[in-house]
Design a protein around this motif. Structure first.
Motif, PDB file in Angstrom:
ATOM      1  N   GLN A 254       0.831  -1.214   0.000  1.00 36.78           N
ATOM      2  CA  GLN A 254       0.000   0.000   0.000  1.00 36.78           C
ATOM      3  C   GLN A 254       0.858   1.254   0.000  1.00 36.78           C
ATOM      4  O   GLN A 254       0.617   2.199  -0.751  1.00 36.78           O
ATOM      5  N   LEU A 255       1.865   1.268   0.854  1.00 37.88           N
ATOM      6  CA  LEU A 255       2.702   2.455   1.011  1.00 37.88           C
ATOM      7  C   LEU A 255       3.598   2.715  -0.194  1.00 37.88           C
ATOM      8  O   LEU A 255       4.055   3.842  -0.396  1.00 37.88           O
ATOM      9  N   LYS A 256       3.845   1.683  -1.013  1.00 37.68           N
ATOM     10  CA  LYS A 256       4.715   1.839  -2.177  1.00 37.68           C
ATOM     11  C   LYS A 256       3.955   2.236  -3.436  1.00 37.68           C
ATOM     12  O   LYS A 256       4.578   2.619  -4.438  1.00 37.68           O
ATOM     13  N   LEU A 257       2.634   2.129  -3.420  1.00 34.51           N
ATOM     14  CA  LEU A 257       1.847   2.458  -4.607  1.00 34.51           C
ATOM     15  C   LEU A 257       1.906   3.961  -4.893  1.00 34.51           C
ATOM     16  O   LEU A 257       1.857   4.772  -3.962  1.00 34.51           O
ATOM     17  N   PRO A 258       2.018   4.352  -6.158  1.00 28.39           N
ATOM     18  CA  PRO A 258       2.017   5.783  -6.485  1.00 28.39           C
ATOM     19  C   PRO A 258       0.685   6.421  -6.115  1.00 28.39           C
ATOM     20  O   PRO A 258      -0.376   5.807  -6.293  1.00 28.39           O
ATOM     21  N   LEU A 259       0.723   7.644  -5.605  1.00 29.18           N
ATOM     22  CA  LEU A 259      -0.445   8.424  -5.168  1.00 29.18           C
ATOM     23  C   LEU A 259      -1.142   7.782  -3.965  1.00 29.18           C
ATOM     24  O   LEU A 259      -1.288   8.401  -2.917  1.00 29.18           O
ATOM     25  N   ILE A 260      -1.551   6.526  -4.110  1.00 26.67           N
ATOM     26  CA  ILE A 260      -2.267   5.853  -3.023  1.00 26.67           C
ATOM     27  C   ILE A 260      -1.386   5.740  -1.787  1.00 26.67           C
ATOM     28  O   ILE A 260      -1.841   5.937  -0.656  1.00 26.67           O
ATOM     29  N   GLY A 261      -0.102   5.418  -1.983  1.00 24.13           N
ATOM     30  CA  GLY A 261       0.809   5.276  -0.852  1.00 24.13           C
ATOM     31  C   GLY A 261       0.918   6.544  -0.031  1.00 24.13           C
ATOM     32  O   GLY A 261       0.919   6.506   1.203  1.00 24.13           O
ATOM     33  N   SER A 262       0.992   7.688  -0.714  1.00 29.65           N
ATOM     34  CA  SER A 262       1.081   8.971  -0.015  1.00 29.65           C
ATOM     35  C   SER A 262      -0.189   9.254   0.777  1.00 29.65           C
ATOM     36  O   SER A 262      -0.143   9.737   1.916  1.00 29.65           O
ATOM     37  N   ILE A 263      -1.349   8.927   0.182  1.00 29.47           N
ATOM     38  CA  ILE A 263      -2.629   9.152   0.868  1.00 29.47           C
ATOM     39  C   ILE A 263      -2.731   8.260   2.104  1.00 29.47           C
ATOM     40  O   ILE A 263      -3.156   8.700   3.181  1.00 29.47           O
ATOM     41  N   VAL A 264      -2.348   6.990   1.947  1.00 28.01           N
ATOM     42  CA  VAL A 264      -2.399   6.049   3.075  1.00 28.01           C
ATOM     43  C   VAL A 264      -1.481   6.513   4.209  1.00 28.01           C
ATOM     44  O   VAL A 264      -1.843   6.484   5.387  1.00 28.01           O
ATOM     45  N   ARG A 265      -0.290   6.993   3.851  1.00 26.89           N
ATOM     46  CA  ARG A 265       0.677   7.441   4.856  1.00 26.89           C
ATOM     47  C   ARG A 265       0.129   8.631   5.639  1.00 26.89           C
ATOM     48  O   ARG A 265       0.234   8.690   6.872  1.00 26.89           O
ATOM     49  N   MET A 266      -0.444   9.592   4.929  1.00 27.16           N
ATOM     50  CA  MET A 266      -0.975  10.787   5.595  1.00 27.16           C
ATOM     51  C   MET A 266      -2.226  10.467   6.411  1.00 27.16           C
ATOM     52  O   MET A 266      -2.432  11.031   7.488  1.00 27.16           O
ATOM     53  N   THR A 267      -3.061   9.569   5.905  1.00 28.04           N
ATOM     54  CA  THR A 267      -4.258   9.169   6.649  1.00 28.04           C
ATOM     55  C   THR A 267      -3.881   8.533   7.977  1.00 28.04           C
ATOM     56  O   THR A 267      -4.475   8.828   9.023  1.00 28.04           O
ATOM     57  N   GLY A 294      -1.437   3.224  18.250  1.00 26.77           N
ATOM     58  CA  GLY A 294      -0.904   2.263  17.283  1.00 26.77           C
ATOM     59  C   GLY A 294      -1.967   1.296  16.803  1.00 26.77           C
ATOM     60  O   GLY A 294      -2.037   0.966  15.612  1.00 26.77           O
ATOM     61  N   LYS A 295      -2.834   0.851  17.709  1.00 26.31           N
ATOM     62  CA  LYS A 295      -3.878  -0.111  17.350  1.00 26.31           C
ATOM     63  C   LYS A 295      -4.966   0.502  16.466  1.00 26.31           C
ATOM     64  O   LYS A 295      -5.664  -0.226  15.750  1.00 26.31           O
ATOM     65  N   THR A 296      -5.129   1.819  16.523  1.00 31.21           N
ATOM     66  CA  THR A 296      -6.176   2.461  15.714  1.00 31.21           C
ATOM     67  C   THR A 296      -5.721   2.739  14.286  1.00 31.21           C
ATOM     68  O   THR A 296      -6.547   3.048  13.435  1.00 31.21           O
ATOM     69  N   MET A 297      -4.423   2.625  14.009  1.00 29.73           N
ATOM     70  CA  MET A 297      -3.914   2.919  12.665  1.00 29.73           C
ATOM     71  C   MET A 297      -4.253   1.771  11.721  1.00 29.73           C
ATOM     72  O   MET A 297      -4.102   0.602  12.067  1.00 29.73           O
ATOM     73  N   SER A 298      -4.706   2.117  10.525  1.00 28.10           N
ATOM     74  CA  SER A 298      -5.193   1.110   9.584  1.00 28.10           C
ATOM     75  C   SER A 298      -4.068   0.395   8.839  1.00 28.10           C
ATOM     76  O   SER A 298      -4.257  -0.727   8.380  1.00 28.10           O
ATOM     77  N   ASN A 299      -2.906   1.026   8.693  1.00 28.17           N
ATOM     78  CA  ASN A 299      -1.787   0.394   8.003  1.00 28.17           C
ATOM     79  C   ASN A 299      -0.906  -0.341   9.012  1.00 28.17           C
ATOM     80  O   ASN A 299      -0.376   0.267   9.944  1.00 28.17           O
ATOM     81  N   PRO A 330       5.946   9.519   8.577  1.00 26.30           N
ATOM     82  CA  PRO A 330       6.377  10.756   7.915  1.00 26.30           C
ATOM     83  C   PRO A 330       7.348  11.552   8.783  1.00 26.30           C
ATOM     84  O   PRO A 330       7.154  11.659  10.006  1.00 26.30           O
ATOM     85  N   PRO A 331       8.396  12.115   8.194  1.00 21.15           N
ATOM     86  CA  PRO A 331       9.384  12.878   8.968  1.00 21.15           C
ATOM     87  C   PRO A 331       8.768  14.026   9.769  1.00 21.15           C
ATOM     88  O   PRO A 331       9.182  14.287  10.905  1.00 21.15           O
TER      89      PRO A 331
END
Length: 402
Positions: A254-267, A294-299, A330-331
């Motif tokens: 998920q995190l490596k996919l273009p566009l989708i990865g960035s959205i997943v990371r920020m979400t 940590g448990k509430t994060m979807s990724n 994210p940094p």
């Protein structure tokens, strides 16, 4: 701790029944005698049986939780006792599952349970961990009203984010659904009609026409099988995602996919910041707050990186320092968390950061949808053009030979 069901009576002869949590039956009897003088019977309730009445509740949505938390905050602020508050909110709750859960919680609280323990026992599957733990933190800090108010804001933001995403995806989803329906109809009903006409010509058909007829024949024979294979693939992927190896692997993908990865990371960064801010403001200590966040994060990959900070924080290191070793967080999230710790304002810092990530997620989602819409139109246009060329080429050949 074990749960005991009892029947008791007052000196006046009035009978009472309920449940109590205690480390032993003797301790349970001592607790019961503090509220009624005579214990008529007492029996330990199996843990699974204690949860049975509410075990079939479905997951309760953020919209219902936001409204319910707002009602709790308003009524508690007026000074009404907790049992009456839970009763009143249960009567006004439009969600049947949540209303049933609150009615059971009211009974539990009147029998001596804490509200958080009742939610844990009755609604472990239906209520988000953030909700249950924030109620617990509010009870321990003695400020349940503020805890519910913060949760009302939290779940309202979660609901708005979800509705915004669904709204953005509605148009592309409708276009794709209509396109699939049209393709099925064309391949199963329209093309076979032209196919019979072309065969009656007795002429050599162009490659495009042959390909279209072959594709139509495949759809006619294997439409149900194709649908079954797609459904099986989806089921297999989801099942793989529940395994110890599959979950992290899919999360990493998920995190490596273009566009989708960035959205997943920020979400997920937004989920972490919102949850941590809510729990810390409610008075929960840092370690359980990190665990719940940590448990509430979807990724799963990002969640694992957050949970991996627990040993370091427990050992005396700062959360920001422990998060700095993560490859997925994210940094900015790491740096701002460290700044919040250093300034002693982690709650407000994370709240501002959560709002930033919400905004960025919305912008990136809309940008992705903006790119997706023309891509869908281009694909459909190519398919339509292929059908038109395949259908009209034999006709042009026929007219040329006349």
């Amino acid at each position: 701790m074990p749960t005991y069901k009892y029947e008791g009576a007052y000196v006046s002869g009035e009978k009472v029944s309920g449940v109590v949590e205690a480390v032993s039956q003797t301790d349970a009897v001592n607790q019961i005698r503090q509220s009624c003088e005579i214990v008529l019977s007492i029996k330990e309730v199996p843990r699974s049986a204690a949860r049975d009445p509410m075990s079939k509740l479905q997951k309760i949505g953020a919209k219902s939780l936001s409204l319910t938390c707002q009602q709790f905050a308003i009524i508690l602020k007026s000074g009404l006792p907790l049992v009456q508050t839970v009763d009143l909110v249960a009567e006004q709750c439009p969600d049947k599952n949540l209303s049933a859960l609150l009615k059971q919680a009211s009974e539990d609280v009147s029998n001596g349970w804490s509200l958080s323990y009742s939610f844990e026992q009755r609604g472990a599957k239906a209520l988000p961990v953030t909700f249950r733990e924030t109620v617990r933190a509010g009870e321990e800090s003695g400020d349940l009203q503020s805890a519910f108010q913060r949760m009302a804001d939290y779940f309202e933001r979660m609901n708005k984010t979800r509705e915004s995403l669904l709204s953005a995806l509605t148009y592309p989803a409708i276009v794709v659904a209509v396109a699939v329906a049209v393709i099925i109809i064309v391949m199963n009903f329209v093309i076979p009609t032209f196919s019979g006409m072309f065969e009656g010509m007795g002429a050599e058909l162009p490659m495009a026409t042959k390909a279209l007829i072959a594709l139509s024949g495949f759809f006619q024979k294997h439409t149900l099988a194709l649908i079954a294979v797609i459904a099986l693939i989806i089921f297999a992927v989801r099942l793989y995602g529940t395994t110890a190896k599959g979950g992290p692997a899919l999360a990493r993908l998920q995190l490596k996919l273009p566009l989708i990865g960035s959205i997943v990371r920020m979400t997920n960064a937004s989920q972490f910041a919102h949850t941590m801010s809510t729990l810390l403001t409610a008075g929960m200590p840092i370690l359980p707050s990190i665990e719940v966040a940590g448990k509430t994060m979807s990724n799963l990959c990002m969640a694992r990186d957050v949970l991996d900070t627990l040993p370091g924080v427990e050992g005396g290191r700062t959360l920001g320092e422990c998060m700095s070793y993560s490859k997925e967080l994210p940094p900015m999230l790491v740096q701002m968390t460290a700044v919040g710790e250093a300034t002693g304002a982690m709650e407000s810092t994370l709240e501002v950061l959560a709002a930033y990530y919400d905004s960025e997620t919305d912008v990136k989602t809309k940008r992705a949808i903006t790119l997706l819409e023309p891509a869908i139109i281009v694909v459909l246009s190519v398919f339509v053009a292929f059908i038109l060329v395949a259908v009209y080429l034999p006709m042009f050949s026929l007219y040329a030979n006349m």
